[in-house]
Design a protein around this motif. Structure first.
Motif, PDB file in Angstrom:
ATOM      1  N   ILE A  17      65.054  88.691  51.499  1.00 33.45           N
ATOM      2  CA  ILE A  17      63.785  89.345  50.919  1.00 33.45           C
ATOM      3  C   ILE A  17      62.950  88.213  50.011  1.00 33.45           C
ATOM      4  O   ILE A  17      61.928  88.630  49.398  1.00 33.45           O
ATOM      5  CB  ILE A  17      63.875  90.400  50.142  1.00 33.45           C
ATOM      6  CG1 ILE A  17      64.858  90.401  48.678  1.00 33.45           C
ATOM      7  CG2 ILE A  17      64.764  91.695  51.253  1.00 33.45           C
ATOM      8  CD1 ILE A  17      65.039  91.675  48.187  1.00 33.45           C
ATOM      9  N   CYS A  18      63.566  87.223  49.516  1.00 33.83           N
ATOM     10  CA  CYS A  18      62.971  86.303  48.279  1.00 33.83           C
ATOM     11  C   CYS A  18      62.115  85.190  48.854  1.00 33.83           C
ATOM     12  O   CYS A  18      62.823  84.443  49.738  1.00 33.83           O
ATOM     13  CB  CYS A  18      63.960  86.082  47.490  1.00 33.83           C
ATOM     14  SG  CYS A  18      64.639  87.533  46.283  1.00 33.83           S
ATOM     15  N   GLU A  19      61.106  84.849  48.289  1.00 37.85           N
ATOM     16  CA  GLU A  19      60.418  83.622  48.927  1.00 37.85           C
ATOM     17  C   GLU A  19      60.803  82.384  47.851  1.00 37.85           C
ATOM     18  O   GLU A  19      60.533  81.458  48.119  1.00 37.85           O
ATOM     19  CB  GLU A  19      58.977  83.919  48.650  1.00 37.85           C
ATOM     20  CG  GLU A  19      58.524  85.101  49.462  1.00 37.85           C
ATOM     21  CD  GLU A  19      56.876  85.559  49.097  1.00 37.85           C
ATOM     22  OE1 GLU A  19      56.315  86.101  49.702  1.00 37.85           O
ATOM     23  OE2 GLU A  19      56.561  85.539  47.914  1.00 37.85           O
ATOM     24  N   ARG A  20      61.255  82.732  46.743  1.00 37.11           N
ATOM     25  CA  ARG A  20      61.600  81.705  45.889  1.00 37.11           C
ATOM     26  C   ARG A  20      62.877  81.953  44.911  1.00 37.11           C
ATOM     27  O   ARG A  20      62.938  83.388  44.568  1.00 37.11           O
ATOM     28  CB  ARG A  20      60.343  81.618  44.741  1.00 37.11           C
ATOM     29  CG  ARG A  20      60.512  80.602  43.671  1.00 37.11           C
ATOM     30  CD  ARG A  20      59.149  80.207  43.015  1.00 37.11           C
ATOM     31  NE  ARG A  20      58.488  81.228  42.430  1.00 37.11           N
ATOM     32  CZ  ARG A  20      58.469  81.555  41.370  1.00 37.11           C
ATOM     33  NH1 ARG A  20      59.213  80.886  40.169  1.00 37.11           N
ATOM     34  NH2 ARG A  20      57.787  82.569  40.659  1.00 37.11           N
ATOM     35  N   VAL A  21      63.568  81.113  44.512  1.00 34.80           N
ATOM     36  CA  VAL A  21      65.006  81.466  43.844  1.00 34.80           C
ATOM     37  C   VAL A  21      65.127  80.698  42.481  1.00 34.80           C
ATOM     38  O   VAL A  21      64.677  79.384  42.583  1.00 34.80           O
ATOM     39  CB  VAL A  21      66.181  81.159  44.886  1.00 34.80           C
ATOM     40  CG1 VAL A  21      67.310  81.491  44.073  1.00 34.80           C
ATOM     41  CG2 VAL A  21      66.077  82.009  46.240  1.00 34.80           C
ATOM     42  N   CYS A  22      65.505  81.220  41.645  1.00 30.55           N
ATOM     43  CA  CYS A  22      65.804  80.570  40.482  1.00 30.55           C
ATOM     44  C   CYS A  22      67.371  80.970  40.142  1.00 30.55           C
ATOM     45  O   CYS A  22      67.867  82.089  40.252  1.00 30.55           O
ATOM     46  CB  CYS A  22      65.042  81.314  39.303  1.00 30.55           C
ATOM     47  SG  CYS A  22      63.434  81.320  39.181  1.00 30.55           S
ATOM     48  N   VAL A  23      68.084  79.561  39.797  1.00 30.90           N
ATOM     49  CA  VAL A  23      69.545  79.815  39.706  1.00 30.90           C
ATOM     50  C   VAL A  23      69.612  79.527  38.377  1.00 30.90           C
ATOM     51  O   VAL A  23      69.193  78.738  37.516  1.00 30.90           O
ATOM     52  CB  VAL A  23      70.151  78.533  40.172  1.00 30.90           C
ATOM     53  CG1 VAL A  23      71.698  78.343  40.219  1.00 30.90           C
ATOM     54  CG2 VAL A  23      69.838  78.527  42.060  1.00 30.90           C
ATOM     55  N   MET A  24      70.627  80.532  37.635  1.00 33.97           N
ATOM     56  CA  MET A  24      70.738  80.431  36.348  1.00 33.97           C
ATOM     57  C   MET A  24      72.216  80.099  36.034  1.00 33.97           C
ATOM     58  O   MET A  24      72.930  80.570  36.711  1.00 33.97           O
ATOM     59  CB  MET A  24      70.467  81.845  35.576  1.00 33.97           C
ATOM     60  CG  MET A  24      68.947  81.958  35.432  1.00 33.97           C
ATOM     61  SD  MET A  24      68.405  83.745  34.369  1.00 33.97           S
ATOM     62  CE  MET A  24      68.910  82.968  32.889  1.00 33.97           C
ATOM     63  N   GLY A  76      58.175  68.994  46.136  1.00 31.52           N
ATOM     64  CA  GLY A  76      58.162  70.366  47.153  1.00 31.52           C
ATOM     65  C   GLY A  76      58.539  71.488  46.030  1.00 31.52           C
ATOM     66  O   GLY A  76      58.999  72.401  46.484  1.00 31.52           O
ATOM     67  N   HIS A  77      57.557  71.527  45.125  1.00 32.57           N
ATOM     68  CA  HIS A  77      57.657  72.956  44.115  1.00 32.57           C
ATOM     69  C   HIS A  77      59.224  73.382  43.609  1.00 32.57           C
ATOM     70  O   HIS A  77      59.494  74.397  43.470  1.00 32.57           O
ATOM     71  CB  HIS A  77      57.215  74.054  44.759  1.00 32.57           C
ATOM     72  CG  HIS A  77      55.724  73.940  45.254  1.00 32.57           C
ATOM     73  ND1 HIS A  77      54.713  73.906  44.549  1.00 32.57           N
ATOM     74  CD2 HIS A  77      55.320  73.532  46.761  1.00 32.57           C
ATOM     75  CE1 HIS A  77      53.488  73.655  45.214  1.00 32.57           C
ATOM     76  NE2 HIS A  77      53.863  73.379  46.532  1.00 32.57           N
ATOM     77  N   ARG A  78      59.882  72.111  43.531  1.00 34.01           N
ATOM     78  CA  ARG A  78      61.389  72.273  43.089  1.00 34.01           C
ATOM     79  C   ARG A  78      61.353  71.600  41.636  1.00 34.01           C
ATOM     80  O   ARG A  78      60.813  70.704  41.310  1.00 34.01           O
ATOM     81  CB  ARG A  78      62.370  71.559  43.865  1.00 34.01           C
ATOM     82  CG  ARG A  78      63.644  71.702  43.674  1.00 34.01           C
ATOM     83  CD  ARG A  78      64.611  70.620  44.639  1.00 34.01           C
ATOM     84  NE  ARG A  78      64.431  70.742  45.871  1.00 34.01           N
ATOM     85  CZ  ARG A  78      65.321  71.574  46.669  1.00 34.01           C
ATOM     86  NH1 ARG A  78      66.371  71.866  45.979  1.00 34.01           N
ATOM     87  NH2 ARG A  78      65.556  71.508  47.886  1.00 34.01           N
ATOM     88  N   ALA A  79      62.303  72.431  40.810  1.00 34.82           N
ATOM     89  CA  ALA A  79      62.654  71.869  39.548  1.00 34.82           C
ATOM     90  C   ALA A  79      64.144  72.020  39.376  1.00 34.82           C
ATOM     91  O   ALA A  79      64.518  73.008  39.657  1.00 34.82           O
ATOM     92  CB  ALA A  79      61.729  72.838  38.547  1.00 34.82           C
ATOM     93  N   PRO A 130      61.599  77.254  46.599  1.00 29.72           N
ATOM     94  CA  PRO A 130      61.212  77.942  47.808  1.00 29.72           C
ATOM     95  C   PRO A 130      62.800  78.168  48.102  1.00 29.72           C
ATOM     96  O   PRO A 130      63.448  77.277  48.474  1.00 29.72           O
ATOM     97  CB  PRO A 130      60.483  77.400  48.498  1.00 29.72           C
ATOM     98  CG  PRO A 130      59.543  76.472  47.639  1.00 29.72           C
ATOM     99  CD  PRO A 130      60.687  76.078  46.222  1.00 29.72           C
ATOM    100  N   THR A 131      63.021  79.574  48.758  1.00 27.56           N
ATOM    101  CA  THR A 131      64.287  79.983  49.307  1.00 27.56           C
ATOM    102  C   THR A 131      64.805  78.961  50.498  1.00 27.56           C
ATOM    103  O   THR A 131      65.961  78.551  50.515  1.00 27.56           O
ATOM    104  CB  THR A 131      64.199  81.202  50.073  1.00 27.56           C
ATOM    105  OG1 THR A 131      63.829  82.132  48.706  1.00 27.56           O
ATOM    106  CG2 THR A 131      65.616  81.662  50.094  1.00 27.56           C
ATOM    107  N   ALA A 132      63.811  78.587  51.452  1.00 25.01           N
ATOM    108  CA  ALA A 132      64.159  77.914  52.495  1.00 25.01           C
ATOM    109  C   ALA A 132      64.782  76.606  51.859  1.00 25.01           C
ATOM    110  O   ALA A 132      65.643  75.953  52.739  1.00 25.01           O
ATOM    111  CB  ALA A 132      63.141  77.923  53.388  1.00 25.01           C
ATOM    112  N   ALA A 133      64.170  75.936  51.024  1.00 27.25           N
ATOM    113  CA  ALA A 133      64.284  74.485  50.424  1.00 27.25           C
ATOM    114  C   ALA A 133      65.630  74.506  49.846  1.00 27.25           C
ATOM    115  O   ALA A 133      66.437  73.707  49.920  1.00 27.25           O
ATOM    116  CB  ALA A 133      63.279  74.101  49.364  1.00 27.25           C
ATOM    117  N   LEU A 134      65.841  75.766  49.197  1.00 25.82           N
ATOM    118  CA  LEU A 134      67.345  75.950  48.383  1.00 25.82           C
ATOM    119  C   LEU A 134      68.370  75.961  49.453  1.00 25.82           C
ATOM    120  O   LEU A 134      69.449  75.259  49.256  1.00 25.82           O
ATOM    121  CB  LEU A 134      67.247  77.136  47.610  1.00 25.82           C
ATOM    122  CG  LEU A 134      68.619  77.261  46.585  1.00 25.82           C
ATOM    123  CD1 LEU A 134      68.339  76.343  45.387  1.00 25.82           C
ATOM    124  CD2 LEU A 134      68.776  78.619  46.198  1.00 25.82           C
TER     125      LEU A 134
END
Length: 336
Positions: A215-222, A304-307, A232-236
């Protein structure tokens, strides 16, 4: 302007720092996943944002909702925001619903507080909300108590209460953890449909990368009170770049092939106040250098919008090669 803009959010309990400067934006209508092991600070981030932590918590930084800074807002102002602009559902609905009050009454109370409806109008709206979350025989179930509902039905009732104020943002804190795989899939489909129909943004807090991918378009890993990777989820799933993220994927079993040994992330999340001097992940990382032991890395932008917050992020080519299974890895939810 983003819907919510969190800047340098820090939280300490009795002088012990548990959040170390969270920077996170939520755009209108988007779905963002927040993942990591227990104790990483996922729930604390949003409890702090909504002023729901105990008084002993020392909170600094900014949580901007439009022009409102929720960190310095009065409790009265926060009460006008909770439920109306930002709503939250929790992982254990049985502890959130009052066991001695009928479910319909509890939903009606939320409708009255957030919308000003009373009497038959409130009851009609409570029924509409239960129908919206696909509760079977919604009109009759209004008069049931929580113990007469299954776990999945109680979670639907909690979602109905959260929707009572037509919020701009719904925070779902481990909403499927206590449910079996079939009901998990139904709740995920429900959240995705409600987001599409209402246009609200969703923050999905979970341990389950498979559920997040649904369901998510973007993911943050803590990890240990910091965001260590976001993209973005696909890139992760295609190429995780932080060693911790790669470790999470390595610990997920495959369901589409033969048996293979999992690669667990050795050790545990360090306790607050007992973090190593440098990178908090260094005691569990197989790629440490002297630089990793001197100071914590900052979240730095990549392509690619990644950090990524790592002195030596895994190269895109190496990550893609070593994480072939992460592109195939899905939880049981995706096979139902």
């Amino acid at each position: 302007m983003p819907l919510v803009d969190i800047r340098d959010l820090k939280v300490a309990f009795d002088g012990v720092q548990v959040l170390h400067g969270i920077d996170l934006t939520i755009e209108k209508g988007e779905a963002v996943g927040l993942v990591g092991e227990s104790g990483c600070g996922k729930s604390v981030t949003w409890l702090a944002a909504l002023g729901l932590l105990p008084k002993k918590a020392a909170i600094s930084g900014h949580v901007m909702l439009g022009k409102d800074d929720l960190v310095i807002a009065s409790q009265r102002h926060l009460e006008s925001i909770r439920g109306r602009r930002i709503a939250m559902i929790f992982q254990d609905p049985s502890s959130s619903l009052n066991p001695v009050i009928r479910v319909g009454r509890q939903i009606e109370e939320a409708v009255r507080l957030h919308r000003g409806l009373t009497g038959q109008a409130a009851r009609a709206e409570a029924r509409r909300l239960l129908e919206l979350v696909e509760m079977p025989d919604a009109g009759r179930r209004l008069d049931n108590y929580p113990h007469e509902f299954s776990g999945g039905q109680n979670q639907r009732a909690m979602i109905a209460m959260a929707l009572a104020g037509n919020p701009d943002l719904l925070i779902a804190d481990e909403p499927t953890t206590a449910l079996d795989a079939t009901i998990q899939a139904q709740i995920l489909d429900l959240l995705a449909r409600l987001r599409a129909e209402t246009g609200m943004a969703v923050v999905f807090i979970s341990h389950d990368l498979g559920a997040v991918s649904e369901i998510c378009e973007r993911v943050c890993v803590m990890y240990a009170g910091r965001i260590v990777e976001q993209c973005p989820t696909a890139a992760l799933f295609r190429s995780p770049r932080h060693p911790y993220t790669r470790g999470l994927f390595g610990a997920i079993p495959r369901l589409d092939g033969g048996r293979e040994r999992l690669t667990p992330v050795e050790g545990t999340v360090p306790q607050p106040g007992m973090l190593p001097k440098g990178c908090a992940f260094s005691p569990r990382c197989g790629h440490i250098t002297d630089e990793c032991l001197t100071s914590p890395p900052v979240l730095s932008k990549l392509e690619g919008h990644r950090a990524v917050a790592c002195f030596h992020p895994v190269s895109d080519e190496a990550s893609a090669h070593s994480s072939k299974k992460s592109a195939k890895v899905r939880s049981e939810l995706e096979l139902i």
